[in-house]
Scaffold this motif. Structure first.
Motif, PDB file in Angstrom:
ATOM      1  N   ALA A   1       4.392 -15.077  -0.003  1.00  0.00           N
ATOM      2  CA  ALA A   1       5.413 -14.082   0.358  1.00  0.00           C
ATOM      3  C   ALA A   1       4.832 -12.678   0.402  1.00  0.00           C
ATOM      4  CB  ALA A   1       6.551 -14.120  -0.662  1.00  0.00           C
ATOM      5  N   GLU A   2       5.413 -11.856   1.266  1.00  0.00           N
ATOM      6  CA  GLU A   2       5.022 -10.450   1.328  1.00  0.00           C
ATOM      7  C   GLU A   2       5.373  -9.755   0.021  1.00  0.00           C
ATOM      8  OE1 GLU A   2       7.218  -7.518   3.866  1.00  0.00           O
ATOM      9  OE2 GLU A   2       5.230  -7.240   4.763  1.00  0.00           O
ATOM     10  N   LYS A   3       4.474  -8.889  -0.431  1.00  0.00           N
ATOM     11  CA  LYS A   3       4.687  -8.124  -1.660  1.00  0.00           C
ATOM     12  C   LYS A   3       4.918  -6.667  -1.292  1.00  0.00           C
ATOM     13  CE  LYS A   3       2.457 -11.830  -3.355  1.00  0.00           C
ATOM     14  NZ  LYS A   3       2.693 -13.060  -2.667  1.00  0.00           N
ATOM     15  N   ALA A   4       6.046  -6.099  -1.717  1.00  0.00           N
ATOM     16  CA  ALA A   4       6.370  -4.688  -1.477  1.00  0.00           C
ATOM     17  C   ALA A   4       6.138  -3.937  -2.777  1.00  0.00           C
ATOM     18  CB  ALA A   4       7.808  -4.544  -1.018  1.00  0.00           C
ATOM     19  N   VAL A   5       5.314  -2.899  -2.726  1.00  0.00           N
ATOM     20  CA  VAL A   5       4.930  -2.166  -3.926  1.00  0.00           C
ATOM     21  C   VAL A   5       5.242  -0.683  -3.744  1.00  0.00           C
ATOM     22  CG1 VAL A   5       3.025  -1.548  -5.457  1.00  0.00           C
ATOM     23  CG2 VAL A   5       3.072  -3.811  -4.377  1.00  0.00           C
ATOM     24  N   PRO A   6       6.169  -0.143  -4.537  1.00  0.00           N
ATOM     25  CA  PRO A   6       6.377   1.303  -4.504  1.00  0.00           C
ATOM     26  C   PRO A   6       5.245   1.984  -5.274  1.00  0.00           C
ATOM     27  CG  PRO A   6       7.783   0.326  -6.159  1.00  0.00           C
ATOM     28  CD  PRO A   6       7.050  -0.809  -5.486  1.00  0.00           C
ATOM     29  N   CYS A   7       5.000   3.237  -4.975  1.00  0.00           N
ATOM     30  CA  CYS A   7       3.968   3.955  -5.719  1.00  0.00           C
ATOM     31  C   CYS A   7       4.409   5.388  -5.954  1.00  0.00           C
ATOM     32  CB  CYS A   7       2.621   3.917  -4.994  1.00  0.00           C
ATOM     33  SG  CYS A   7       2.539   4.862  -3.467  1.00  0.00           S
ATOM     34  N   THR A   8       3.704   6.043  -6.839  1.00  0.00           N
ATOM     35  CA  THR A   8       3.929   7.457  -7.057  1.00  0.00           C
ATOM     36  C   THR A   8       3.660   8.171  -5.744  1.00  0.00           C
ATOM     37  OG1 THR A   8       3.141   7.215  -9.325  1.00  0.00           O
ATOM     38  CG2 THR A   8       3.184   9.453  -8.414  1.00  0.00           C
TER      39      THR A   8
END
Length: 173
Positions: A122-129
């Protein structure tokens, strides 16, 4: 130095979206182009059926591996999406990772996101600073099965446009 897993992904702030790939240029530390066409450019070609894979023939290059992207303009980057290979194979799925943003592609500073990806397709969505820059780097520190490889079907970067030039706009006081 052990990194904690990334917290549950949250949507990027309002106004942020997938940065268009029209001006992107990619650089990778290793790619398999002898036995298969797994060049770095495949990670940003918009085709989930192709992939970037690090060299495995005649020998594997040890981790860590990285893919760097010149976004072609300056953005406030606030996340990314990593799509592992979609061909049913697990070789090269990223385990532990670091994600960086840079104004000049040379000075990276500290990562804006770190963690460990689940061993799924599955696609991984990662928020960041959020950080202003023109360049991003996804650095794979491990592979889910302990192998030396890294693979990416698609990499998307999330953010908002700042300027067409390479320079960073000064912050308001």
């Amino acid at each position: 130095n052990t990194l904690a897993p990334t917290a549950t992904a949250t949507p990027p702030p309002s106004g942020s979206g997938v940065i268009p790939r029209t001006a992107w240029q990619v650089t990778v530390d290793s790619q398999e182009t002898v036995r298969t066409n797994n060049a770095g450019i495949n990670a940003i070609d918009g085709n989930t059926g192709t992939l970037w894979h690090t060299q495995w023939y005649p020998t594997s290059i040890p981790l860590p591996h990285q893919i760097q992207v010149d976004l072609g303009a300056t953005y406030t980057v606030d996340g990314f999406r990593y799509l592992p290979r979609q061909d049913g194979q697990v070789n090269g799925r990223i385990g532990q990772y670091e994600f960086y943003v840079s104004a000049d592609g040379a000075n990276w500073g500290s990562p804006v996101a770190t963690g460990v990806f689940a061993n799924t397709a599955a696609e991984k969505a990662v928020p960041c600073t959020p950080k202003v820059g023109r360049y991003v780097r996804l650095r794979a520190l491990s592979e889910v099965n302990g192998n030396a490889w890294t693979s990416v079907a698609e990499l998307n970067v999330l953010g908002t446009f700042v300027s067409a030039g390479g320079g960073v706009l000064p912050r308001a006081a």
